[in-house]
Design an enzyme around this catalytic site. Sequence first.
Site, PDB file in Angstrom:
ATOM      1  N   ARG A  70       0.855  -1.191   0.000  1.00 31.57           N
ATOM      2  CA  ARG A  70       0.000   0.000   0.000  1.00 31.57           C
ATOM      3  C   ARG A  70       0.891   1.242   0.000  1.00 31.57           C
ATOM      4  O   ARG A  70       1.408   1.632   1.044  1.00 31.57           O
ATOM      5  CB  ARG A  70      -0.906   0.005   1.231  1.00 31.57           C
ATOM      6  CG  ARG A  70      -1.885  -1.159   1.274  1.00 31.57           C
ATOM      7  CD  ARG A  70      -2.673  -1.131   2.572  1.00 31.57           C
ATOM      8  NE  ARG A  70      -3.663  -2.205   2.632  1.00 31.57           N
ATOM      9  CZ  ARG A  70      -4.459  -2.423   3.682  1.00 31.57           C
ATOM     10  NH1 ARG A  70      -4.364  -1.644   4.756  1.00 31.57           N
ATOM     11  NH2 ARG A  70      -5.327  -3.417   3.658  1.00 31.57           N
TER      12      ARG A  70
ATOM     13  N   ASP B 216       1.923   5.181  -0.128  1.00 33.29           N
ATOM     14  CA  ASP B 216       1.333   6.381   0.462  1.00 33.29           C
ATOM     15  C   ASP B 216       0.997   7.417  -0.611  1.00 33.29           C
ATOM     16  O   ASP B 216       1.365   7.279  -1.776  1.00 33.29           O
ATOM     17  CB  ASP B 216       2.312   7.007   1.459  1.00 33.29           C
ATOM     18  CG  ASP B 216       2.464   6.194   2.733  1.00 33.29           C
ATOM     19  OD1 ASP B 216       1.558   5.396   3.040  1.00 33.29           O
ATOM     20  OD2 ASP B 216       3.489   6.352   3.416  1.00 33.29           O
TER      21      ASP B 216
ATOM     22  N   ARG C 217      11.672   5.952   3.237  1.00 37.91           N
ATOM     23  CA  ARG C 217      11.806   7.414   3.290  1.00 37.91           C
ATOM     24  C   ARG C 217      12.611   7.856   4.505  1.00 37.91           C
ATOM     25  O   ARG C 217      13.336   8.851   4.444  1.00 37.91           O
ATOM     26  CB  ARG C 217      10.430   8.058   3.270  1.00 37.91           C
ATOM     27  CG  ARG C 217       9.721   7.944   1.911  1.00 37.91           C
ATOM     28  CD  ARG C 217       8.265   8.341   2.009  1.00 37.91           C
ATOM     29  NE  ARG C 217       8.112   9.692   2.542  1.00 37.91           N
ATOM     30  CZ  ARG C 217       6.956  10.161   3.018  1.00 37.91           C
ATOM     31  NH1 ARG C 217       5.874   9.377   3.016  1.00 37.91           N
ATOM     32  NH2 ARG C 217       6.890  11.389   3.468  1.00 37.91           N
TER      33      ARG C 217
END
Length: 262
Positions: free
Chosen positions: A53, A55, A205
């Site tokens: 999934r 973002d 990230r």
Amino acid sequence: MPRYALLIEYDGTPFAGWQAQADQPSVQGAIEAALARLDPGYAQGARIAAAGRTDAGVHATGQVAHAELAKEWDPFRLSEALNWHLKPAPVAILAAARVADDFHARFSAVERRYLFRLVARRAPVTHDRGRVWQVLNPLDIGAMREGAAHLIGLHDFTTFRSTMCQSNSPVKTLDEIRIDQVAIPKGHEYRFHLRARSFLHNQVRSIVGTLERVGAGSWAPDRIADALEARDRAACGPVCPPQGLYLSGVGYPIDPFEAGSA
């Protein structure tokens, strides 16, 4: 019901992420709307499942999902029909494949691969706006590689995990971090390739944002090891923005899109 795997590419800029949401556009919602034009089950609310999934603002060049359909489709005709109904959304079905009933896009996956693109130059990016993270000054790729080496292997990645992460455990095995440097007009692009069976929420990230601090000279490479050992989110460097991140591939014991794999 026959089950099909879908290999998917998308620009995440206009979406609130992969996952379907009632009041915001999503990649999953766009594909399910296209499927609803072909299959009555999706018109009545059937769902697809994806390998990961992503973002809001995150892109994909190799996302995988699976869908169960009411009738048999030729895989090529299915991908062509879906691409027709996906217009003008920036989503493409690169391939479709008939798979076994026990194939699951998420649970059958044995690895996931991410690419993060970071551009360092003074002039603003134009063609890649919204598709890279830009910083102004060049980075020390040797220092970033030295720092990244501390993260390879089995570790508790609490420091590099979002506080919103729903994973049962922060312990993951990071199989690879490869950093490449590519010359661009008046600057450089740094490409971070990360590979693991699975990732924590915001792990990539968080890692790239922290390595950028190493490359900029604000952190010594060994500070990465200290941050990892701290197992404390406060020890992480800045979390970089989503627009440079791509889900670039998903690995399975047998590649469903390889000719003859069935």
